[in-house]
Design a protein around this motif. Sequence first.
Motif, PDB file in Angstrom:
ATOM      1  N   ALA A 182       0.764  -1.240  -0.090  1.00 39.17           N
ATOM      2  CA  ALA A 182       0.085   0.126   0.093  1.00 39.17           C
ATOM      3  C   ALA A 182       0.885   1.481  -0.141  1.00 39.17           C
ATOM      4  CB  ALA A 182      -0.792   0.100   1.294  1.00 39.17           C
ATOM      5  N   TRP A 183       2.037   1.095   0.752  1.00 43.53           N
ATOM      6  CA  TRP A 183       2.756   2.384   0.832  1.00 43.53           C
ATOM      7  C   TRP A 183       3.383   2.613  -0.669  1.00 43.53           C
ATOM      8  CZ3 TRP A 183       3.784   6.028   3.940  1.00 43.53           C
ATOM      9  CH2 TRP A 183       4.912   6.902   4.005  1.00 43.53           C
ATOM     10  N   TRP A 236       2.220   1.639  -3.354  1.00 47.15           N
ATOM     11  CA  TRP A 236       1.268   2.177  -4.312  1.00 47.15           C
ATOM     12  C   TRP A 236       0.925   3.552  -4.286  1.00 47.15           C
ATOM     13  CZ3 TRP A 236      -3.928   3.891  -3.501  1.00 47.15           C
ATOM     14  CH2 TRP A 236      -4.880   3.947  -4.488  1.00 47.15           C
ATOM     15  N   PRO A 269       0.555  -3.777  -5.277  1.00 41.09           N
ATOM     16  CA  PRO A 269      -0.406  -4.760  -4.612  1.00 41.09           C
ATOM     17  C   PRO A 269      -0.337  -6.083  -5.145  1.00 41.09           C
ATOM     18  CG  PRO A 269      -1.384  -2.406  -4.654  1.00 41.09           C
ATOM     19  CD  PRO A 269       0.079  -2.592  -5.512  1.00 41.09           C
TER      20      PRO A 269
END
Length: 157
Positions: free
Chosen positions: A45-46, A48, A56
């Motif tokens: 997530a970081w 992305w 992801p």
Amino acid sequence: MIELLRLKPEGSGVRLLLHPPRALSARQFVQLFAVLAGLMLFSAAWGWLLGNLFAPGFALLYCLLVAAALRWLWRSGQRREEIRVGPDCVEVIPAAGSSPTFRAHPHWVRLFVEDERVLLISSGRRVEVGSFLAPAERRELVVTLEGLLAASDGGNR
């Protein structure tokens, strides 16, 4: 791990139950996977958010690979081996409920150690026992089997 049990019906024999030692319980394995998956998804997530659109997808693929590896590891720890030593028979049963792969009279069974392998030999047949045990446990198995075979044979070894 080696468990020494008396044979219940006969009372004169001994069962050795061999199984690999486990460092984690089933609940701890699930917790380990949850922590690893959480870290992977957080880092994905970081990534992305920083512009890596593929992070992801790769994290999900990696989670599946880690889950498969942990499942394989857990299943490999479920191996069992049973050695029955009685006054008239020595049997090696590789898995619970299966038929013996080795059966002989204790007088004719010889214990042989070769390159950390523990072998039971009789009449040209040989079977390796405790292959999944650690070296220290194999040495303990050798000492235990020597004593059991000598006792079942009348101590004439």
